[in-house]
Design an enzyme around this catalytic site. Structure first.
Site, PDB file in Angstrom:
ATOM      1  CB  SER A  64      -0.927  -0.002   1.217  1.00 20.97           C
ATOM      2  OG  SER A  64      -0.198  -0.278   2.399  1.00 20.97           O
ATOM      3  CG  ASP A 107      -3.639   5.222   6.967  1.00 25.63           C
ATOM      4  OD1 ASP A 107      -2.458   5.017   7.293  1.00 25.63           O
ATOM      5  OD2 ASP A 107      -4.143   4.763   5.910  1.00 25.63           O
ATOM      6  CG  HIS A 145      -0.615   3.884   4.613  1.00 25.91           C
ATOM      7  ND1 HIS A 145      -1.806   3.314   4.977  1.00 25.91           N
ATOM      8  CD2 HIS A 145       0.078   2.938   3.932  1.00 25.91           C
ATOM      9  CE1 HIS A 145      -1.856   2.064   4.516  1.00 25.91           C
ATOM     10  NE2 HIS A 145      -0.720   1.811   3.890  1.00 25.91           N
TER      11      HIS A 145
END
Ligand SMILES: *[C@@H]1O[C@H](CO)[C@@H](O)[C@H](O)[C@H]1NC(C)=O
Ligand SMILES: *[C@@H]1O[C@H](CO)[C@@H](O)[C@H](O)[C@H]1NC(C)=O
Ligand SMILES: *[C@@H]1O[C@H](CO)[C@@H](O)[C@H](O)[C@H]1NC(C)=O
Length: 391
Positions: free
Chosen positions: A43, A322, A325
């Site tokens: 991600s 978040d 990240h």
């Protein structure tokens, strides 16, 4: 005399003609950088592939993701991600697009990274690194020439999901079980990098794993309390990271045109988390909690429609956007380090040096272990003399 003069002028005209016969090429050679960027992993480097791959709504496709750019586009940040900045610094004129999305412009590279990607196992609605490289190979002939691939930078960040999954399923794993798992993960990484090299890539940038135990979502899930990180995950990340440099040194010895560098992401993150105790400022007010989410560390559920997430007022004062990240501000900082930092942060070369390094030439420097590469999360007071503090 007459003959001579006209010969001279003919030569002159010829000379002028040769110099300027193709002005667009001359300008083109001067202004257009030849570099391109391909990214692989999870991600952190996903430019929107997961959003393309799944039919379900993904959190990263919704506000407040992308809020600083008013564009939630499947990237895990409040705005751009690190590779957007790196591409800009490489003078690539377009955004590096998600390779899985139809009809994107892959003329200067593409992102094959997908959220939830792993090295081992079969991730749900994602691709292992191996599958990402196979996808690259399927697209290769139609899109990129061999010379182009040799000149391109291949950036990889992978492994975090393997260790998060391992720790969740094996909370009691002892040292030898951990070491065995790290060995299987890093062996797989090596065989995947070899596959990419055999596909034509020669310039590799590998990031070490972040201190996974310090991610806000990990602190929250493992209830580490106020200041603490979850050390079993940091230890796994360290064991993994120790293998990267030697492994790549070996590959560069075996293959004379194999070029690489290693970004010490682990310590880049850890120094920012510990900045107060080591007496430095990286201008983040919050490093142990997320900007967006719910829970003790506001680490869960950002972007999910059924979760009433808290959103911080000022994203630029947070290291994490978040639960796992980073904010756009942090990612821009990482890009500057990747592109221009010294060997304490990225070695043996930074990106600027690696992309300039002549294709096919053996590396003249190797990766070297540094004593400060194992900054202790619990013992930070003694590390300020490591000569290492400015990045
Ligand atoms: C793709 O981007 C390049 C710039 O790198 C541009 O020159 C080219 O025209 C674009 N191709 C398409 C089909 O838009
Ligand atoms: C997660 O761990 C389980 C149990 O060890 C394993 O079966 C599964 O394949 C792993 N998932 C991934 C994506 O690695
Ligand atoms: C985060 O760190 C600060 C000190 O920098 C501390 O006061 C706070 O309690 C910590 N928060 C959590 C949730 O650990």
């Amino acid at each position: 005399m007459v003959v001579k003069r006209s010969l001279a002028s003919v030569l002159g005209v010829l000379l002028v003609f040769t110099l300027f016969h193709n002005p667009t090429t001359v300008v083109g050679q001067r202004l257009v950088s030849p570099f391109s960027l391909f990214t692989f992993g999870d991600s952190n480097l996903d430019a929107g592939n997961k959003q393309t791959l799944t039919t379900a709504d993904v959190a990263q496709g919704f506000w407040p993701y992308g809020k600083s750019r008013d564009n939630p586009n499947g990237k895990f940040s409040d705005g751009f991600i690190v590779t957007d900045f790196v591409a800009k610094f490489m003078k690539i004129p377009i955004e590096i697009p998600p390779a899985l999305k139809p009809n994107v412009n892959v003329s200067r590279g593409a992102s094959f990274a997908v959220a939830d990607a792993t090295l081992l196992g079969a991730p749900v609605e994602s691709l292992t690194l191996n599958q990402q490289i196979r996808k690259f190979n399927q697209m290769k002939d139609a899109n990129w020439k061999d010379d182009f691939i040799k000149q391109s930078l291949f950036m990889i960040y992978i492994g975090a999901n393997d260790y998060l999954n391992f720790t969740k399923n094996n909370p009691e794993a002892d040292a030898s079980a951990q070491q065995a798992f790290v060995t299987s993960v890093t062996n797989k990484l090596k065989s995947d990098i070899t596959l990419l090299y055999n596909s034509g890539a020669t310039k590799f940038l590998i990031q070490t794993l972040a201190p996974l135990g310090c991610l806000p979502i990990v602190r929250q899930d493992y209830r580490t309390g106020e200041e603490k990180c979850y050390e079993p995950l940091n230890n796994l990340a360290k064991l993994h990271n120790e293998k990267i440099g030697p492994m790549l040194n070996e590959m560069a010895t075996t293959n004379s045109d194999f070029q690489f560098t290693v970004f010490d992401f682990y310590n880049v993150i850890l120094r920012r988390i510990q900045s107060k105790s080591i007496g430095l400022s990286y201008r983040f007010l919050k490093t142990n909690v997320s900007c967006c989410g719910v829970g003790t560390h506001d680490a869960y559920g950002c972007g999910l429609s059924n979760v009433h997430s808290r959103l911080c007022e000022y994203q630029r004062s947070y290291l994490f956007f978040d639960g796992r990240h980073n904010t756009e501000k942090a990612q821009e900082m990482f890009a500057h380090l990747l592109f221009g930092a010294d060997p304490n942060v990225i070695q043996p070369m930074n990106i600027r040096e690696l992309v300039m390094y002549p294709v096919g030439e053996p590396m003249r420097e190797v990766w070297l272990p540094t004593s400060s590469a194992t900054l202790q999360a619990s013992d930070s007071s003694s590390s300020s003399s490591s000569g290492y503090e400015f990045y």
